[in-house]
Design an enzyme around this catalytic site. Sequence first.
Site, short mmCIF file in Angstrom:
data_model
loop_
_atom_site.label_atom_id
_atom_site.label_comp_id
_atom_site.label_asym_id
_atom_site.label_seq_id
_atom_site.Cartn_x
_atom_site.Cartn_y
_atom_site.Cartn_z
NE ARG A 37 -2.01 -1.46 3.66
CZ ARG A 37 -1.76 -2.71 4.05
NH1 ARG A 37 -2.18 -3.72 3.34
NH2 ARG A 37 -1.05 -2.94 5.14
CE LYS A 63 -8.42 1.93 3.41
NZ LYS A 63 -8.26 3.01 4.41
CG HIS A 127 1.93 -9.45 18.60
ND1 HIS A 127 2.22 -9.23 17.28
CD2 HIS A 127 1.42 -8.29 19.08
CE1 HIS A 127 1.92 -7.98 16.96
NE2 HIS A 127 1.42 -7.39 18.04
CG ASP A 128 5.88 -15.99 18.46
OD1 ASP A 128 6.08 -16.45 19.61
OD2 ASP A 128 6.34 -16.53 17.45
CB ILE A 129 4.35 -13.69 23.42
CG1 ILE A 129 4.67 -14.16 24.83
CG2 ILE A 129 3.34 -12.55 23.43
CD1 ILE A 129 5.36 -13.10 25.67
CG ASN A 130 -0.61 -12.80 22.84
OD1 ASN A 130 -0.46 -11.90 22.01
ND2 ASN A 130 -0.44 -12.59 24.13
CG ASP A 157 5.44 -14.16 14.48
OD1 ASP A 157 4.23 -14.34 14.65
OD2 ASP A 157 6.03 -13.12 14.81
#
Length: 379
Positions: A37, A63, A127-130, A157
């Site tokens: 974008r 868009k 995120h990755d940690i979650n 990830d």
Amino acid sequence: MGPLQGLRIIEIEGLGPAPFAGMMFADMGAEVISVTRKSAAEGSAPVNSISERGKKSIALNLKDPRAVEALLKLCETADALIEGFRPGVAERLGIGPDDCMARNPKLVYGRMTGWGQTGPMSQAAGHDINYISLSGALHGIGRAGDKPVPPLNLVGDFGGGGMFLAFGVVSAMLEAGRSGKGQVVDVSMVEGSAALMHMMYSYYNLGAFGWRDERGVNVLDTGAHFYEVYETQDGKYLSVGPIEPQFYQLLKELMGLDETVFGNQYDVERWPELKEQLQVLFKTRTRDAWCDLLEGTDACVAPVLSMSEAPKHPHNVARNSFVDVGGHVQPCPAPKFSRSEPATPKPAPLQGVDTDAVLAGLGYDADSLAALRADGVLT
């Protein structure tokens, strides 16, 4: 020529695992077109330049319906599209699986999310940690009696995400070659990181090696004295991992360890004490001195190298494990092939630099491109 030469992959620009999967495709010789974008006029290179190496970059304002139409035309020529939007975003833009596969029934549509396309968590940020928290992976990484330690963002990830996306998309492309039909590949980093934990779940389910649902007390999580990282005299570190009895025996012989003390490898109760004794011993020499004695033997010992050291190690140099790309040292494309060896990657392109060339290949002439750019369709 890499083994994926001749395939065209569209990548909707994102962060982390989807661009990593795109890099894997590009490394293997596929034509990967990254849709950004960002304004082509900015002439900027992407921040994560290694993950963008070897790709083409086009800039579209998705868009605008005319930009969407250009992307759908591109899908007609592609083998796969990968995206990392939150579920539903691609559909709202008009570039969801139904939209794209209506133009190309053989298209494989790869979707990369943390939680997956469905389920009660699917719309939540993360995120990755979650993600590795939910799979059970993070719980098992860390020292006994201490809190879990996030392993950078390698497990969620890239291991559980990008690599499973690449594997899933290649699998679906192979199937499409037989059936003539594309399909959606739904990659969840939770599920990918859980799959990476398969061996630990096996050990836990079977009670093998006395595996416990705790961290820092098992064979492979630094519970054992023979699978540990030890500090050396000069403040550097060695990794030690002779799991097999014959390798453990060699370590004892080379280091002159007392058999009456270190003889019973799986005396779990004594592991903490044996680690302390080994740590005292490893502190008596520098890392390089220990490597002179142990590295390259079946004792399973290797130096813990920093990112500046790793490219210079003789083994990595001999295998060309790192390459120079545009004046920067980077990990080489992996794996290696006996015949269709990938070329050295090209540096990451400036964002949007290939817009005109790619769209011209779809039939847009110079006047059409100029008009679209004047209207902000091509950013």
